[in-house]
Design an enzyme around this catalytic site. Structure first.
Site, mmCIF file in Angstrom:
data_model
loop_
_atom_site.group_PDB
_atom_site.id
_atom_site.type_symbol
_atom_site.label_atom_id
_atom_site.label_comp_id
_atom_site.label_asym_id
_atom_site.label_seq_id
_atom_site.Cartn_x
_atom_site.Cartn_y
_atom_site.Cartn_z
ATOM 1 N N HIS A 54 0.832 -1.206 0.000
ATOM 2 C CA HIS A 54 0.000 0.000 0.000
ATOM 3 C C HIS A 54 0.866 1.256 0.000
ATOM 4 O O HIS A 54 2.053 1.225 0.367
ATOM 5 C CB HIS A 54 -0.932 0.007 1.219
ATOM 6 C CG HIS A 54 -0.186 0.069 2.528
ATOM 7 N ND1 HIS A 54 0.339 1.239 3.039
ATOM 8 C CD2 HIS A 54 0.121 -0.906 3.424
ATOM 9 C CE1 HIS A 54 0.926 1.000 4.182
ATOM 10 N NE2 HIS A 54 0.817 -0.302 4.446
ATOM 11 N N GLU A 57 -2.243 -7.501 7.199
ATOM 12 C CA GLU A 57 -1.010 -7.202 7.924
ATOM 13 C C GLU A 57 -0.775 -8.226 9.030
ATOM 14 O O GLU A 57 -1.707 -8.899 9.511
ATOM 15 C CB GLU A 57 -1.116 -5.788 8.525
ATOM 16 C CG GLU A 57 0.045 -5.333 9.406
ATOM 17 C CD GLU A 57 1.352 -5.220 8.651
ATOM 18 O OE1 GLU A 57 1.939 -6.285 8.342
ATOM 19 O OE2 GLU A 57 1.809 -4.085 8.398
#
Length: 208
Positions: free
Chosen positions: A14, A87
């Site tokens: 990201h 994550e």
């Protein structure tokens, strides 16, 4: 007999957020891209202009979904949320300042012997790597001979690259994965993956 084509997986971290490089945000909700991160996500469309994706997958967190959105709009594909790309679970370390964590004795273990470490109340790096490798195997198997773009986070991408490279998990911190970078894995049936690109932050020279 027809030649079986490569299955290609692009791993995209990201873009920048307001806390990148300062805080360990983990899976806490509500963290969005910064202005710089939004610019990076829009730039991915041009950077990946030579790629014709068959599928887009993204971690469920806001920052990855926002990074995937411009490419989804440009390609006409839906970016499917895939929990396996999320994550690492940093447990009790979630949301803490990196400068504070770097003063902990256990921080040295994270950097030098991560295969032995579990985040307090969270995930181990061994579990993270097994989850990420298993997820990528499943996604590429769903698109044989195709191109799959996966939007994820730094540590999940780094441990996946270490596995593909045959690098011991304890050395995965030597791999750089910058915001909005692209890494490329190519898979041929019956052969180990080929790492075509790591941490590309400019135009991709790889197209096939």
């Amino acid at each position: 007999m027809a030649t079986k084509r490569k299955t290609v997986v692009l791993l995209v971290r990201h873009g920048f957020t307001p806390t990148t490089g300062r805080v360990l945000p983990g899976r806490a909700p509500g963290l969005h891209l910064s202005d710089q991160g939004r610019t990076q996500s829009e730039g991915l469309v041009e950077r990946l202009a030579g790629v014709r994706p068959d599928a887009l997958y993204t971690s469920p967190l806001e920052r990855t979904r926002e990074t995937a959105a411009p490419l989804a709009a440009a390609s006409g594909l839906v970016a499917t949320v895939e929990d396996g790309l999320v994550e690492c679970d940093f447990g009790e370390w979630t949301g803490r300042e990196l400068a504070e964590l770097a003063r902990l004795k256990s921080w040295r273990t994270v950097q030098q012997a991560p295969s032995t470490f579990r985040f307090p109340g969270g995930e181990s790096f061994v579990e993270l790597q097994a989850r990420m490798v298993g997820t990528l195997d499943r996604l590429r198997s769903a698109h044989p001979g195709g191109t799959v773009v996966c939007f994820s986070h730094a540590d999940p991408i780094k441990v996946a690259l270490a596995h593909a490279l045959g690098t011991p998990l304890d050395l995965f911190q030597r791999i750089a994965v910058d915001p909005a970078s692209v890494s490329v894995l190519a898979h041929e049936p019956g052969r180990p993956p080929t790492v075509r690109t790591v941490n590309a932050t400019g135009p991709l020279s790889w197209t096939s």
